[in-house]
Design an enzyme around this catalytic site. Structure first.
Site, PDB file in Angstrom:
ATOM      1  N   GLY A  12      21.066  21.561  -9.634  1.00 31.06           N
ATOM      2  CA  GLY A  12      21.219  22.514 -10.730  1.00 31.06           C
ATOM      3  C   GLY A  12      22.033  23.700 -10.255  1.00 31.06           C
ATOM      4  N   ALA A  13      22.925  23.440  -9.314  1.00 29.02           N
ATOM      5  CA  ALA A  13      23.599  24.494  -8.545  1.00 29.02           C
ATOM      6  C   ALA A  13      24.450  25.432  -9.403  1.00 29.02           C
ATOM      7  CB  ALA A  13      24.467  23.871  -7.452  1.00 29.02           C
ATOM      8  N   SER A  14      25.003  24.951 -10.495  1.00 26.38           N
ATOM      9  CA  SER A  14      25.898  25.800 -11.304  1.00 26.38           C
ATOM     10  C   SER A  14      25.130  26.661 -12.305  1.00 26.38           C
ATOM     11  CB  SER A  14      26.899  24.923 -12.074  1.00 26.38           C
ATOM     12  OG  SER A  14      26.190  23.961 -12.846  1.00 26.38           O
ATOM     13  N   GLY A  92      11.300  23.661 -10.209  1.00 22.30           N
ATOM     14  CA  GLY A  92      10.881  24.654 -11.181  1.00 22.30           C
ATOM     15  C   GLY A  92      11.340  24.294 -12.581  1.00 22.30           C
ATOM     16  N   THR A  93      11.902  23.100 -12.738  1.00 27.01           N
ATOM     17  CA  THR A  93      12.411  22.680 -14.041  1.00 27.01           C
ATOM     18  C   THR A  93      11.270  22.553 -15.043  1.00 27.01           C
ATOM     19  OG1 THR A  93      14.258  21.475 -13.028  1.00 27.01           O
ATOM     20  CG2 THR A  93      13.643  20.860 -15.291  1.00 27.01           C
ATOM     21  N   THR A  94      11.400  23.237 -16.166  1.00 31.13           N
ATOM     22  CA  THR A  94      10.339  23.208 -17.184  1.00 31.13           C
ATOM     23  C   THR A  94      10.773  22.336 -18.363  1.00 31.13           C
ATOM     24  OG1 THR A  94      11.220  25.162 -18.312  1.00 31.13           O
ATOM     25  CG2 THR A  94       9.578  25.536 -16.580  1.00 31.13           C
ATOM     26  N   PHE A 119       7.807  30.697 -10.103  1.00 38.15           N
ATOM     27  CA  PHE A 119       7.723  30.887  -8.651  1.00 38.15           C
ATOM     28  C   PHE A 119       7.533  32.352  -8.272  1.00 38.15           C
ATOM     29  CE2 PHE A 119       8.169  27.005  -6.259  1.00 38.15           C
ATOM     30  CZ  PHE A 119       8.628  26.093  -7.199  1.00 38.15           C
ATOM     31  N   HIS A 148      12.315  35.202 -23.807  1.00 32.43           N
ATOM     32  CA  HIS A 148      13.366  34.817 -22.866  1.00 32.43           C
ATOM     33  C   HIS A 148      14.731  35.007 -23.503  1.00 32.43           C
ATOM     34  CE1 HIS A 148      10.025  32.732 -20.820  1.00 32.43           C
ATOM     35  NE2 HIS A 148      10.778  32.846 -19.748  1.00 32.43           N
ATOM     36  N   LYS A 152      17.817  29.878 -23.316  1.00 33.58           N
ATOM     37  CA  LYS A 152      16.717  29.011 -22.869  1.00 33.58           C
ATOM     38  C   LYS A 152      16.489  27.891 -23.870  1.00 33.58           C
ATOM     39  CE  LYS A 152      11.945  29.026 -21.241  1.00 33.58           C
ATOM     40  NZ  LYS A 152      12.306  28.164 -20.069  1.00 33.58           N
TER      41      LYS A 152
HETATM   42  N1  LIG Z   1       9.836  27.785 -12.210  1.00 31.25           N
HETATM   43  C1  LIG Z   1      10.485  28.945 -12.251  1.00 31.25           C
HETATM   44  O1  LIG Z   1      10.134  29.925 -11.555  1.00 31.25           O
HETATM   45  C2  LIG Z   1      11.694  29.045 -13.126  1.00 31.25           C
HETATM   46  C3  LIG Z   1      12.078  27.956 -13.863  1.00 31.25           C
HETATM   47  N2  LIG Z   1      13.234  27.984 -14.600  1.00 31.25           N
HETATM   48  C4  LIG Z   1      13.613  26.712 -15.232  1.00 31.25           C
HETATM   49  O2  LIG Z   1      14.686  26.162 -14.481  1.00 31.25           O
HETATM   50  C5  LIG Z   1      15.513  25.363 -15.332  1.00 31.25           C
HETATM   51  C6  LIG Z   1      16.949  25.815 -15.183  1.00 31.25           C
HETATM   52  O3  LIG Z   1      17.052  27.122 -15.693  1.00 31.25           O
HETATM   53  P1  LIG Z   1      18.516  27.810 -15.707  1.00 31.25           P
HETATM   54  O4  LIG Z   1      19.052  27.861 -14.319  1.00 31.25           O
HETATM   55  O5  LIG Z   1      18.406  29.066 -16.502  1.00 31.25           O
HETATM   56  O6  LIG Z   1      19.331  26.713 -16.548  1.00 31.25           O
HETATM   57  P2  LIG Z   1      20.923  26.498 -16.638  1.00 31.25           P
HETATM   58  O7  LIG Z   1      21.165  25.792 -17.933  1.00 31.25           O
HETATM   59  O8  LIG Z   1      21.621  27.788 -16.342  1.00 31.25           O
HETATM   60  O9  LIG Z   1      21.259  25.486 -15.417  1.00 31.25           O
HETATM   61  C7  LIG Z   1      20.918  24.140 -15.486  1.00 31.25           C
HETATM   62  C8  LIG Z   1      21.575  23.433 -14.312  1.00 31.25           C
HETATM   63  O10 LIG Z   1      21.183  22.065 -14.308  1.00 31.25           O
HETATM   64  C9  LIG Z   1      22.344  21.240 -14.270  1.00 31.25           C
HETATM   65  N3  LIG Z   1      22.083  19.983 -14.965  1.00 31.25           N
HETATM   66  C10 LIG Z   1      21.712  19.817 -16.240  1.00 31.25           C
HETATM   67  N4  LIG Z   1      21.567  18.504 -16.498  1.00 31.25           N
HETATM   68  C11 LIG Z   1      21.869  17.842 -15.340  1.00 31.25           C
HETATM   69  C12 LIG Z   1      21.918  16.471 -14.962  1.00 31.25           C
HETATM   70  N5  LIG Z   1      21.643  15.515 -15.859  1.00 31.25           N
HETATM   71  N6  LIG Z   1      22.258  16.156 -13.691  1.00 31.25           N
HETATM   72  C13 LIG Z   1      22.550  17.127 -12.802  1.00 31.25           C
HETATM   73  N7  LIG Z   1      22.516  18.457 -13.101  1.00 31.25           N
HETATM   74  C14 LIG Z   1      22.181  18.791 -14.361  1.00 31.25           C
HETATM   75  C15 LIG Z   1      23.440  22.046 -14.924  1.00 31.25           C
HETATM   76  O11 LIG Z   1      24.699  21.533 -14.528  1.00 31.25           O
HETATM   77  P3  LIG Z   1      26.005  21.874 -15.405  1.00 31.25           P
HETATM   78  O12 LIG Z   1      26.195  23.355 -15.322  1.00 31.25           O
HETATM   79  O13 LIG Z   1      27.129  21.100 -14.730  1.00 31.25           O
HETATM   80  O14 LIG Z   1      25.683  21.395 -16.812  1.00 31.25           O
HETATM   81  C16 LIG Z   1      23.116  23.429 -14.357  1.00 31.25           C
HETATM   82  O15 LIG Z   1      23.620  23.505 -13.028  1.00 31.25           O
HETATM   83  C17 LIG Z   1      14.929  25.521 -16.736  1.00 31.25           C
HETATM   84  O16 LIG Z   1      14.057  24.440 -16.984  1.00 31.25           O
HETATM   85  C18 LIG Z   1      14.116  26.809 -16.637  1.00 31.25           C
HETATM   86  O17 LIG Z   1      13.024  26.868 -17.543  1.00 31.25           O
HETATM   87  C19 LIG Z   1      14.058  29.082 -14.648  1.00 31.25           C
HETATM   88  C20 LIG Z   1      13.700  30.207 -13.942  1.00 31.25           C
HETATM   89  C21 LIG Z   1      12.478  30.277 -13.144  1.00 31.25           C
HETATM   90  O1  LIG Z   2      14.253  29.573 -18.493  1.00 35.63           O
HETATM   91  C1  LIG Z   2      13.969  30.624 -17.836  1.00 35.63           C
HETATM   92  O2  LIG Z   2      14.755  31.573 -17.649  1.00 35.63           O
HETATM   93  C2  LIG Z   2      12.603  30.700 -17.256  1.00 35.63           C
HETATM   94  N1  LIG Z   2      11.842  29.641 -17.368  1.00 35.63           N
HETATM   95  C3  LIG Z   2      10.565  29.483 -16.764  1.00 35.63           C
HETATM   96  C4  LIG Z   2       9.556  29.072 -17.819  1.00 35.63           C
HETATM   97  O3  LIG Z   2       9.941  28.225 -18.684  1.00 35.63           O
HETATM   98  O4  LIG Z   2       8.405  29.559 -17.746  1.00 35.63           O
HETATM   99  C5  LIG Z   2      10.143  30.623 -15.871  1.00 35.63           C
HETATM  100  C6  LIG Z   2      10.696  31.964 -16.224  1.00 35.63           C
HETATM  101  O5  LIG Z   2       9.951  32.528 -17.288  1.00 35.63           O
HETATM  102  C7  LIG Z   2      12.169  31.944 -16.549  1.00 35.63           C
END
Ligand SMILES: NC(=O)C1=CN([C@@H]2O[C@H](COP(=O)(O)OP(=O)(O)OC[C@H]3O[C@@H](n4cnc5c(N)ncnc54)[C@H](OP(=O)(O)O)[C@@H]3O)[C@@H](O)[C@H]2O)C=CC1
Ligand SMILES: O=C(O)C1=N[C@H](C(=O)O)C[C@H](O)C1
Length: 236
Positions: A12-14, A92-94, A119, A148, A152
């Site tokens: 999810g690097a980007s 941390g994917t939700t 986290f 949020h 989201k």
């Molecule tokens: N547990 C915690 O503490 C937290 C959890 N989260 C959760 O983390 C997740 C990501 O949040 P966020 O960073 O804002 O989301 P973004 O949409 O900004 O990033 C998602 C990333 O996943 C990649 N991706 C999506 N689908 C695929 C796939 N099929 N294969 C490979 N890579 C894929 C995207 O790639 P590309 O850009 O190329 O599409 C992008 O790099 C959410 O579920 C969010 O709720 C967020 C913050 C805190």
């Molecule tokens: O998508 C977000 O940004 C976040 N998602 C997590 C969640 O679904 O609880 C954690 C945090 O609130 C940020």
């Protein structure tokens, strides 16, 4: 004797979280990012880190732990890769499904696994406060309001659902409401209300680095541990 750094794959690097992880990884002792994975890539190497498309996962270099902050549709392949390679899995994917939650439990028979909806240390504390409040406030209404940023995709948030599970452990029957506005990083308000009075327990995140740091520390501490299902509180 110096210990070799934990080799990390960031999945999810980007994304918003992936970018925070890559930015902070350089400051975190004991780790080295060996692969950054996202759905589609532009440059093959960015800041010295090899980048891979999701379809290239099977060919990534050896790693000790993966940190996944992608989306539910990206979750299965990286979990399967960790299980196949015997690497620790931190996610941390939700918005993941019950079947994906079961896949985590299945994988934990073979590798160390940690999934957390949030986290941050603050939410870990809030979780315990909510369970205690629910247990002490029998028959009070319990409502969880999460706010949020407008990008989201899932609702209620994973954190809200986890806080609801804590409230339910205390005997409450939580209701949920979700707001999407501006660039709100993540806010969770848990309200307990009865005739004439109410209690509000609130966590406001103002910088997503708190989540990234928690995940990086968890990954370094999880790598090399025995197979099992771990919680944030076991590692932070
Ligand atoms: N547990 C915690 O503490 C937290 C959890 N989260 C959760 O983390 C997740 C990501 O949040 P966020 O960073 O804002 O989301 P973004 O949409 O900004 O990033 C998602 C990333 O996943 C990649 N991706 C999506 N689908 C695929 C796939 N099929 N294969 C490979 N890579 C894929 C995207 O790639 P590309 O850009 O190329 O599409 C992008 O790099 C959410 O579920 C969010 O709720 C967020 C913050 C805190
Ligand atoms: O998508 C977000 O940004 C976040 N998602 C997590 C969640 O679904 O609880 C954690 C945090 O609130 C940020």
């Amino acid at each position: 004797m110096t210990t070799a750094p934990v080799r990390l794959l960031i999945h999810g690097a980007s994304g918003r979280m992936g970018q925070a992880l890559l930015r902070l990884a350089g400051d975190q002792a004991g780790l080295q990012v060996v692969a950054a994975v996202q759905r589609r890539i532009g440059q093959r190497v960015v800041d010295g880190i090899p980048h891979f498309a999701g379809s290239e996962l099977p060919g990534v270099p050896a790693f000790d732990a993966a940190i996944d902050f992608s989306l539910p549709e990206g979750f299965d392949p990286v979990l399967a890769l960790c299980a196949a390679r015997g690497a620790a899995f931190v996610s941390g994917t939700t918005g993941i499904s019950d079947a994906q939650r079961q896949a985590l439990r299945d994988a934990s028979q073979r590798i160390p696994v940690l999934w957390a909806s949030n986290f941050s240390l603050g939410v870990a504390v809030l979780d315990e406060l909510v369970e205690r409040a629910a247990a002490a406030l029998d028959g009070w209404d319990c409502d969880i309001v999460e706010s949020h940023h407008t990008q989201k995709k899932d609702a209620p948030s994973g954190t809200a659902l986890s806080l609801g599970e804590a409230a339910a452990r205390g005997g409450a029957q939580p209701r949920y409401a979700s707001l999407r506005a501006g660039d709100i990083v993540g806010e969770h308000l848990v309200q307990f209300a009865a005739a004439g009075e109410r209690i509000e327990l609130v966590h406001r995140a103002t910088n997503r680095d708190i989540f990234a740091r928690g995940a990086l520390v968890a990954a370094v501490r999880l790598a090399g541990r025995p197979a099992g299902l771990y919680r944030v509180r076991d590692l932070l």
